[in-house]
Motif scaffolding. Sequence first.
Motif, PDB file in Angstrom:
ATOM      1  N   UNK A   1       6.595   0.024  -7.463  1.00  0.00           N
ATOM      2  CA  UNK A   1       5.326   0.384  -6.825  1.00  0.00           C
ATOM      3  C   UNK A   1       4.290  -0.703  -7.098  1.00  0.00           C
ATOM      4  N   UNK A   2       3.476  -0.992  -6.090  1.00  0.00           N
ATOM      5  CA  UNK A   2       2.342  -1.905  -6.255  1.00  0.00           C
ATOM      6  C   UNK A   2       1.062  -1.095  -6.049  1.00  0.00           C
ATOM      7  N   UNK A   3       0.263  -1.007  -7.091  1.00  0.00           N
ATOM      8  CA  UNK A   3      -1.029  -0.320  -7.013  1.00  0.00           C
ATOM      9  C   UNK A   3      -2.118  -1.351  -6.725  1.00  0.00           C
ATOM     10  N   UNK A   4      -3.049  -0.997  -5.843  1.00  0.00           N
ATOM     11  CA  UNK A   4      -4.078  -1.948  -5.416  1.00  0.00           C
ATOM     12  C   UNK A   4      -5.451  -1.295  -5.526  1.00  0.00           C
ATOM     13  N   UNK A   5      -6.410  -2.054  -6.037  1.00  0.00           N
ATOM     14  CA  UNK A   5      -7.777  -1.556  -6.200  1.00  0.00           C
ATOM     15  C   UNK A   5      -8.480  -1.470  -4.848  1.00  0.00           C
ATOM     16  N   UNK A   6      -8.028  -0.545  -4.027  1.00  0.00           N
ATOM     17  CA  UNK A   6      -8.610  -0.297  -2.711  1.00  0.00           C
ATOM     18  C   UNK A   6      -8.592   1.188  -2.434  1.00  0.00           C
ATOM     19  N   UNK A   7      -9.515   1.629  -1.572  1.00  0.00           N
ATOM     20  CA  UNK A   7      -9.392   2.964  -0.980  1.00  0.00           C
ATOM     21  C   UNK A   7      -8.953   2.768   0.464  1.00  0.00           C
ATOM     22  N   UNK A   8      -8.707   3.854   1.161  1.00  0.00           N
ATOM     23  CA  UNK A   8      -8.151   3.753   2.511  1.00  0.00           C
ATOM     24  C   UNK A   8      -9.083   3.000   3.454  1.00  0.00           C
ATOM     25  N   UNK A   9     -10.390   3.216   3.325  1.00  0.00           N
ATOM     26  CA  UNK A   9     -11.344   2.566   4.233  1.00  0.00           C
ATOM     27  C   UNK A   9     -11.369   1.058   4.018  1.00  0.00           C
ATOM     28  N   UNK A  10     -11.461   0.620   2.771  1.00  0.00           N
ATOM     29  CA  UNK A  10     -11.498  -0.813   2.483  1.00  0.00           C
ATOM     30  C   UNK A  10     -10.172  -1.478   2.850  1.00  0.00           C
ATOM     31  N   UNK A  11      -9.074  -0.764   2.636  1.00  0.00           N
ATOM     32  CA  UNK A  11      -7.766  -1.309   3.004  1.00  0.00           C
ATOM     33  C   UNK A  11      -7.691  -1.541   4.508  1.00  0.00           C
TER      34      UNK A  11
ATOM     35  N   UNK B   1      -6.327  -8.619  -2.780  1.00  0.00           N
ATOM     36  CA  UNK B   1      -5.912  -7.221  -2.669  1.00  0.00           C
ATOM     37  C   UNK B   1      -5.100  -7.009  -1.388  1.00  0.00           C
ATOM     38  N   UNK B   2      -5.579  -7.621  -0.300  1.00  0.00           N
ATOM     39  CA  UNK B   2      -4.831  -7.555   0.952  1.00  0.00           C
ATOM     40  C   UNK B   2      -3.473  -8.225   0.796  1.00  0.00           C
ATOM     41  N   UNK B   3      -3.437  -9.350   0.060  1.00  0.00           N
ATOM     42  CA  UNK B   3      -2.180 -10.068  -0.150  1.00  0.00           C
ATOM     43  C   UNK B   3      -1.200  -9.229  -0.959  1.00  0.00           C
ATOM     44  N   UNK B   4      -1.710  -8.487  -1.943  1.00  0.00           N
ATOM     45  CA  UNK B   4      -0.836  -7.635  -2.754  1.00  0.00           C
ATOM     46  C   UNK B   4      -0.184  -6.553  -1.905  1.00  0.00           C
ATOM     47  N   UNK B   5      -0.991  -5.893  -1.063  1.00  0.00           N
ATOM     48  CA  UNK B   5      -0.441  -4.852  -0.195  1.00  0.00           C
ATOM     49  C   UNK B   5       0.544  -5.436   0.810  1.00  0.00           C
ATOM     50  N   UNK B   6       0.200  -6.588   1.365  1.00  0.00           N
ATOM     51  CA  UNK B   6       1.063  -7.225   2.362  1.00  0.00           C
ATOM     52  C   UNK B   6       2.396  -7.659   1.743  1.00  0.00           C
ATOM     53  N   UNK B   7       2.335  -8.259   0.560  1.00  0.00           N
ATOM     54  CA  UNK B   7       3.558  -8.706  -0.119  1.00  0.00           C
ATOM     55  C   UNK B   7       4.462  -7.516  -0.433  1.00  0.00           C
ATOM     56  N   UNK B   8       3.856  -6.425  -0.889  1.00  0.00           N
ATOM     57  CA  UNK B   8       4.643  -5.237  -1.206  1.00  0.00           C
ATOM     58  C   UNK B   8       5.299  -4.654   0.043  1.00  0.00           C
ATOM     59  N   UNK B   9       4.551  -4.597   1.133  1.00  0.00           N
ATOM     60  CA  UNK B   9       5.103  -4.053   2.375  1.00  0.00           C
ATOM     61  C   UNK B   9       6.250  -4.912   2.891  1.00  0.00           C
TER      62      UNK B   9
END
Length: 394
Positions: free
Chosen positions: A48-58, A109-117
């Motif tokens: 799992x990759x946890x990211x310091x974002x909420x749904x709106x900022x993501x 933060x965007x890069x972390x979510x993108x890399x995980x996906x």
Amino acid sequence: MATDPTPSNGIRRLTLDGREIILVGTAHVSQASVELVREVIAAEQPDTVCVELDAQRHKALRNPQHWETLNLIEVIRQGQAPFLCANLVLAAYQKRMGLHTGVRPGAELAAAAEEAEQRNLTVRLIDREIRTTLLRAWRKAGFWKKMSLLATLLAGMFEKQTIDEAELARLRETDTLTALLDELSQVLPTVKTILVDERDLYMANEIRHSPGQRIVAVVGAAHLPGISVRLAAPSPPAEEIAELSRIPAPGRLSRSLSWLIPALVIGVFIAGLFAGDMSKLTSAAVAWIVATGSLSALATAAACGHPLTILSAFVAAPVTTLHPAIGVGFITGLVQAYLVSPTVKDMERAGNDIVTVRGWWRNRMTRVLLVFFLSNLGAALGVLLAFKWLKDLV
């Protein structure tokens, strides 16, 4: 729980209930942080990759053109204009810092979510909803602290700065938003508690309950100590976590003032009526209209509002200042948005225009928000001036 005593390169490793947690501290406008999070995720292959974002900022980070779909009239109608203003001020602060390095705020933060996906890993957004955070900070602050908060945010928004990767190496120990909040904490400890400490607890709880045996959590570096301490402590009661998402009701003073001011004004007029001096009563009515209407209209003009918007401020302010539920900004904002509708180009440029004073006035979208804010401020100053004149009735 076991932990590395000395984190290196912004990375801290923890062992919690047999699971490995890798905390990655970042600066929100650093290219080095973007590369770091990609390297860590690739090397660690977490569940799992946890990211310091909420749904709106993501959503906003994934879609940089999100301004183009913003329905400003609906934002005003739904009473979200103050929240949008605060959000833009914070965004402008980070955006201006990012301009010096060419890195979009939150890119790591965007890069972390993108890399995980891309690696088919579970992505968990662990930050509290930003609207909840801002409302908790605002409603738990007293009147003068609110004024200090506004002044500090506005000063930080337009303060000239230069920054490079060497400075960002230092900022990885205090991420950009928290750097601003740490300044606020000197005079506004309550705000710092809500915007930083509460989020540490909230995010630590989200990390604790994330699935998998190995977890990578990407957060602003200033959150590393707080999150580590929270993870080392026993799991907090569910009621304590639920409280973090509760938006407090407006304070007793705020609720009282919203009704007290109209009641005082009406009471003064009634007193003048019973006194039988109709000339004074007429003068007081004129004073109320002139003070509230004129100052609200002048403030609207300062925001470069449309002439009809300025007229609407003059007409609406004397009435709305006596109504606890509707501010003059609600009227002027809607009128301005109808008369000078933001174009697609304005929406496209909004993200860049908010970083300069001139840009706020040039962009039609942000000018609507200026009209909303300044017309309310002018009306409030008009009330103070009118009271000075009305006291002659009693």
